[in-house]
Design an enzyme around this catalytic site. Structure first.
Site, PDB file in Angstrom:
ATOM      1  CG  ASP A 166       4.699   1.144   6.466  1.00 53.27           C
ATOM      2  OD1 ASP A 166       4.438   0.600   5.373  1.00 53.27           O
ATOM      3  OD2 ASP A 166       3.936   1.945   7.028  1.00 53.27           O
ATOM      4  CG  PHE A 189       2.455   7.589   5.475  1.00 57.05           C
ATOM      5  CD1 PHE A 189       2.467   8.167   4.214  1.00 57.05           C
ATOM      6  CD2 PHE A 189       1.239   7.295   6.059  1.00 57.05           C
ATOM      7  CE1 PHE A 189       1.277   8.427   3.547  1.00 57.05           C
ATOM      8  CE2 PHE A 189       0.050   7.563   5.398  1.00 57.05           C
ATOM      9  CZ  PHE A 189       0.068   8.128   4.137  1.00 57.05           C
ATOM     10  NE  ARG A 203       3.864  10.013  -3.978  1.00 56.88           N
ATOM     11  CZ  ARG A 203       3.199   9.307  -3.063  1.00 56.88           C
ATOM     12  NH1 ARG A 203       3.825   8.789  -2.017  1.00 56.88           N
ATOM     13  NH2 ARG A 203       1.893   9.152  -3.157  1.00 56.88           N
ATOM     14  CE1 TYR A 258      -3.203   2.720  -0.208  1.00 59.89           C
ATOM     15  CE2 TYR A 258      -4.470   1.305   1.244  1.00 59.89           C
ATOM     16  CZ  TYR A 258      -3.636   2.389   1.061  1.00 59.89           C
ATOM     17  OH  TYR A 258      -3.232   3.131   2.128  1.00 59.89           O
ATOM     18  CE  LYS A 259       0.292   3.662  -0.127  1.00 55.35           C
ATOM     19  NZ  LYS A 259       0.944   3.949   1.158  1.00 55.35           N
TER      20      LYS A 259
END
Ligand SMILES: *Cc1c(COP(=O)(O)O)cnc(C)c1O
Length: 445
Positions: free
Chosen positions: A223, A137, A404, A248-249
């Site tokens: 991560d 990322f 996705r 927040y995921k």
């Protein structure tokens, strides 16, 4: 049509009615009511922004009206605001296979990466190499680049360096680093890896890769952005040194929720982090002139916690913990694999003739909680995702050409996977995506 797709697995539901039967027998089914999902939506983007848990609004409202509005500054003690970073860390710890005193909730994933990477480089003095993946990322790579820039020329000459390899080249890169280490010329300070690739959903074997990093004399920084809350993560068992992840995921903490960090207990005392703010001080309210780090994971805190966001994240973590009596993350994992398998298989059966290809590993052990696809052209992939969103099937597009779809089994059903694949099939077959309104790119994809 004959298909050669590895996703053409047997034993999958072959009709919507079979999906309905699976949902009727699903032990996790009652958990869907713990979310406030808008009607008519199939939400396949919980890997990017988890949906609103049903009791978050009431809990945040209580924090606003009672704790802040009525009790005012007393709430730092009476409502335990000041302890939120370590209290939430302790609550989150079992979900990522850590001890309660190894996790803290603070700042953003990017900022936590900066703190931990910096601490890791100090811990491995003399070693100059940060190893990561080219496909990691971007913020992870940007933070490493910025830190290297900041640290500049090292005493004795030379600089830190970020080496990027493809995911498939990792074993080879680690084997080479090990050879150098064993020859007394070890360079690897830290390997910074994201367990589940955000684009493809491919998952690394954390224990095996961590062992490879350790054999090369480096520290393992993981991560967990697409891992925490999606399946059982086993940081301690894997021997992981450091980790970060998003609130927040899959933790459903709300937009911009604070992130978390993990530092293995055995490393905590030796670690110094650069953002030496007062909340990481041994005695913040002694107001001493000199910085003295707190014992334990609290030394990785910096400034005042964002209380309202923390309260929302606490509700998100509690929502996940509510799955414990139903089998917890192990049951969530099993259902997630079933849903991604069903969706990918059905989507390919309907859409391979339109050029759809699955880029997510078919092997369960190598797959996170998403199914990602490619289409022959990135602009088309973007438009297809927008056309699906217009139908209430919310996934996302990742540049340059990825469609996705994330699967969070606490609120998703087999029929949702089935219906989403049908919608994708219809959007492609009818060329519904081929309209100007779906081609215009928004700021956030
Ligand atoms: C989502 C994500 C981030 C986000 O970092 P923020 O600082 O919260 O913006 C970082 N790393 C990975 C791998 C991600 O998927």
């Amino acid at each position: 049509m004959t298909t050669t797709s590895p996703w053409a697995l047997s034993g999958l539901p072959a009709s919507r009615a079979e999906c309905e039967a699976l949902d009727a027998a699903d032990p996790l089914a009652p958990l869907r009511a713990r979310f406030a999902l808008p009607p008519g939506t199939i939400y396949l983007d919980g890997n990017s922004l988890g949906p609103l848990p049903a009791d978050t609004a009431a809990r945040v409202n209580d924090a606003i009206e009672r704790q802040w509005g009525r009790d005012l500054i007393r709430s730092w003690n009476s409502a335990g605001w000041v302890d939120l970073p370590v209290r939430l860390g302790a609550r989150l710890a079992p979900l990522i296979g850590a001890q309660a005193d190894e996790v803290a909730v603070a700042d953003s994933t990017s900022v936590n990466l900066f703190k931990l990477l910096s601490a890791a480089l100090r811990m491995r003095a003399g070693r100059r190499l940060i190893l990561s993946e080219r496909g990691n990322f971007p913020t992870d790579l940007y933070i490493a680049q910025g830190l290297i820039e900041q640290l500049g020329e090292r005493p004795g000459g030379g600089r830190f360096r970020l080496e990027l390899v493809e995911r498939g080249e990792l074993p080879q890169a680690l084997a080479q680093a090990r050879e150098r280490h064993e020859a007394g010329k070890g360079e690897l300070a830290v390997a910074m890896l994201t367990q589940v690739d955000y684009r493809t959903g491919s998952m690394l074997d954390m224990a095996r890769v961590t062992a490879g990093i350790h054999a090369a004399g480096g520290l393992a920084l993981w991560d967990l952005a697409h891992s925490a809350g999606a399946f059982p993560v086993r940081l301690n068992q894997a021997g992981a040194d450091l980790a970060v992840g998003c609130g927040y995921k899959y933790l459903n903490g709300g937009p911009g929720a604070p992130a978390f960090l993990y530092v293995a207990r055995r490393l905590q005392a030796g670690f110094a982090q650069p953002l030496s703010g007062w909340m990481g001080h041994a005695a913040p309210f002694a107001f001493e002139t000199g910085y003295r780090p707190a014992d334990g994971v609290a030394r990785f805190l910096c400034g005042t916690p964002p209380v309202l966001s923390m309260v929302a994240l606490e509700a998100g973590i509690d929502t996940l913990l509510a799955a414990e009596p139903f089998g917890g993350l192990a049951a969530i994992r099993a259902k997630s694999l079933a849903l991604t398998r069903l969706f990918a298989q059905r989507a390919l059966a309907l859409c391979e003739r339109h050029g759809l290809r699955c880029v997510t590993p078919v092997d369960d052990a190598a797959r996170g909680s998403q199914a990602s696809f490619k289409l022959p052209d990135g602009d088309m992939a973007y438009a297809v995702v927008q056309a699906l969103i217009a139908r209430g099937v919310i996934g996302d597009f990742r540049s340059p050409d990825i469609l996705r779809f994330g699967f969070a089994p606490m609120y998703l059903r087999h029929v949702d996977a089935w219906d989403a694949a049908e919608a994708l099939g219809e959007v492609l077959a009818s060329r519904e995506w081929d309209r100007a309104e779906f081609r215009t790119r928004a700021a956030v994809t």
